[in-house]
Scaffold this active site. Structure first.
Site, PDB file in Angstrom:
ATOM      1  CD  GLU A 290      -2.427   2.590  -3.278  1.00  0.00           C
ATOM      2  OE1 GLU A 290      -3.587   2.949  -3.481  1.00  0.00           O
ATOM      3  OE2 GLU A 290      -1.860   2.678  -2.163  1.00  0.00           O
TER       4      GLU A 290
ATOM      5  CG  ASP B 236      -1.877   1.097   1.316  1.00  0.00           C
ATOM      6  OD1 ASP B 236      -2.715   1.181   0.398  1.00  0.00           O
ATOM      7  OD2 ASP B 236      -1.825   1.876   2.279  1.00  0.00           O
TER       8      ASP B 236
END
Length: 617
Positions: A360, A331
């Site tokens: 990400e 993330d």
């Protein structure tokens, strides 16, 4: 009476002596165990307990070297660094002595699974199916509410509350997932999120070594991974290194203030993810975007602290080794420290050469996304060692391209041609994660009538599953689940109908789908099953033609096999001259993938409005 007082004095004395030898309560040991035979010989063990820093530390093992004992500002922590290069699998003791007190912490180096280091990561032969565990299926209602956890309610009418989905629910639907034709499942975070509210999404971790008990146990997660493997499915685990939840014991009782950025004081990030790669950015701007917190309830780790870095790196390797996962989705990758994340990617790859990590990289430019991929020329001489990055710019192009009519110079499918023609900026275009939507964006099939069009849906999925890269599909895409981000993130993550016992419709069962849902599911399933094991799509080179008469044509070729794809970007039928495409039409007949027929290729071909033709040679 004299005897009575003597008895009291004796009891008090015995109690005082016993308290001198009483063991100190150890609240956390992280990691709880490790493995012998790892390539990295160093092991960090974190001990957390009341005033343990004053203890003298020793270990009972003869072939493990205690290299370093590190005390923190907080006396409740000890960090032990051990060399296990010569250690066999064994159980041993960590001994803490404080005066006459002695605390014994049992520890184990386990035997590694055979070929544990050879775990196969996800790649361009795979299609990932993204699942938010709380919203997919509730297989065990007994874990919906766990006494003592801070968010102790389930309310399916509240899009921001917990709904009760769990690992058992996913396990119960593995046959459904495998039958759809995807090859891997990506789970939004399943680690403990013991937060006061909003814990359903999982991105505020409070214990990096523990599955959230409302999803299940560590053992149940490992079992889910094994069962997925048995059905030919890989498993990708979501992880968050940039920040944790403010209820994490590491923040509530910080080892030292330099474990978190800005000494544990809230400073908001700017979210300007172009800044780290900006050659003209000020030092202040870089510091705020990287060191700033994602939100006030998500304190930002200081990964420049070597102890923090080791703790995070080890936690990821622990899950790979323990559960046998095939990949990690990291993330908010650009918000973390570049050098630490690079070291992490290298450490994982050295231990598991075939493993894969996707970061990400939510940035609106292909140039800026390319900066974060392994061996990027844009970032050189720096190297992220991150094999896969998320192609957010392509997502934006796809969400517009299939809504517009195609002009041969702009708009519509020309967007896709133009964007892919710039792939020279990427070190490895085949290792880009490509997607129409995910848990943070509006669903591709949205609520407004203009997007509820199966021609649009079919063309988009055809392109997604036949172009370069690693496709990802968001759960519910196959049954036309719709949501718009303007209505809030909670609604982007709606429950899958049929995942709960009292649902009025069960869309896991084909008989309960509407005619439109049935058509969408069948189309996607046909493409996915055809793609599975198809080396032309997994490994083939891409050649494309600039749209002509609004028709976009491209080829995937591997060895002596090839696939040609024709997409009509017009809202009317279009006839094209096949002579222009002879270099990708090696025979006068081909297999029509969508109809199953063998078709003859004459001089011309007429495509219906928004028509699709996939030819296999």
């Amino acid at each position: 009476m004299k005897k009575f007082f003597l008895s009291v004095i004796l009891l008090v004395s015995l109690f005082s002596c016993s308290s001198l030898f009483a063991a100190t309560a150890i609240k956390k040991v992280a990691p709880a165990f490790w493995w012998a035979g790892m390539k990295n010989p160093e092991l960090q063990v974190m001990l957390y307990g009341e005033h343990i820093a004053s203890a003298e530390v020793s270990i009972s093992s003869k072939d493990i070297m205690l290299q370093e004992v590190v005390k923190q500002e907080n006396p409740n922590y000890l960090l032990l660094y051990m060399n296990i290069s010569e250690a066999a699998p064994q159980k041993f003791e960590i001994i803490l002595k404080q005066g006459k007190k002695q605390t014994v912490v049992p520890y184990e180096l386990k035997q590694r699974r055979p070929s544990a280091s050879e775990v196969e990561g996800f790649n361009s032969s795979d299609v990932l199916y993204l699942i938010m565990p709380d919203r997919f299926a509730n297989g065990d209602v007994s874990n919906d509410i766990i006494p003592g956890m801070l968010e102790a309610k389930v309310d399916r009418n509240d899009p921001f509350a917990r709904h009760g989905g769990d690992l058992k629910g996913i396990e119960n639907q593995l046959d459904y997932i495998a039958n759809l034709g995807v090859t891997s499942i990506w789970l939004n975070p399943i680690q403990e999120n013991d937060m006061k509210e909003g814990s359903y999404h999982g991105y505020a971790i409070t214990d990096y070594y523990q599955v959230d008990r409302r999803f299940g146990s560590n053992e149940e997660f490992r079992s889910l991974v094994q069962q997925a493997h048995n059905k030919g499915l890989k498993v990708v685990m979501d992880m968050i290194f940039n920040h944790c939840g403010d209820q994490n014991y590491l923040f509530k009782d910080m080892p030292s203030k330099d474990w978190f950025n800005f000494k544990g004081n809230y400073v908001q990030t700017t979210f300007k993810t172009a800044t780290p790669s900006d050659p003209y950015a000020s030092d202040y701007a870089k510091k705020i975007v990287v060191d700033g917190w994602f939100s006030e309830c998500m304190p930002d780790f200081n990964q420049r602290n070597r102890h923090v870095a080791t703790y995070l790196i080890q936690s990821s390797i622990w899950w790979i080794e323990y559960a046998g996962i095939n990949g990690i989705r990291q993330d908010t990758h650009p918000y973390a420290d570049f050098n630490m994340m690079s070291d992490w990617c290298k450490a994982v790859t050295e231990e598991y050469p075939n493993f894969n990590i996707v970061g990400e990289t939510w940035i609106g430019s292909n140039v800026l996304v390319s900066y974060w991929q392994k061996d990027s020329k844009v970032a050189a001489p720096k190297n992220s060692y991150l094999r896969t990055v998320m192609d957010f710019p392509l997502m934006d192009q796809m969400n517009n391209a299939f809504d517009e009519e195609t002009n041969d110079w702009n708009g519509g499918l020309y967007r896709l041609f133009d964007y892919l023609s710039q792939d020279i900026v990427y070190a490895d275009p085949m290792n880009l994660l490509i997607f129409l939507d995910n848990h943070d964006t509006s669903r591709f099939y949205r609520s407004e009538a203009a997007t509820q069009n199966l021609d649009r849906y079919k063309q988009a999925l055809t392109f997604l599953l036949t172009t370069r890269g690693i496709p990802q599909i968001y759960y519910g895409t196959e049954i036309l689940m719709a949501a718009d981000k303007a209505n809030g993130d909670g609604l982007l993550r709606c429950d899958f109908p049929g995942g709960w016992q009292n649902d009025t419709r069960n869309c896991f069962d084909a008989t309960n789908r509407t005619a439109q849902q049935y058509e969408a599911f069948s189309f996607l399933q046909k493409l996915l099953q055809w793609r599975k094991g198809n080396e032309v799509i997994a490994k083939g080179k891409l050649k494309h033609f600039s749209p002509n008469k609004g028709v976009y044509v491209y080829e995937r070729k591997y060895g002596d096999q090839s696939v040609a794809v024709f997409l009509n970007g017009n809202n009317r039928e279009q006839t094209i001259n096949l002579n222009e495409y002879q270099e990708i039409l090696p025979a006068s007949s081909a297999h029509n993938v969508l109809t199953g027929e063998t078709v003859k290729l004459e001089k011309e071909w007429t495509l219906p409005s928004r028509g699709i033709l996939i030819l296999s040679f």
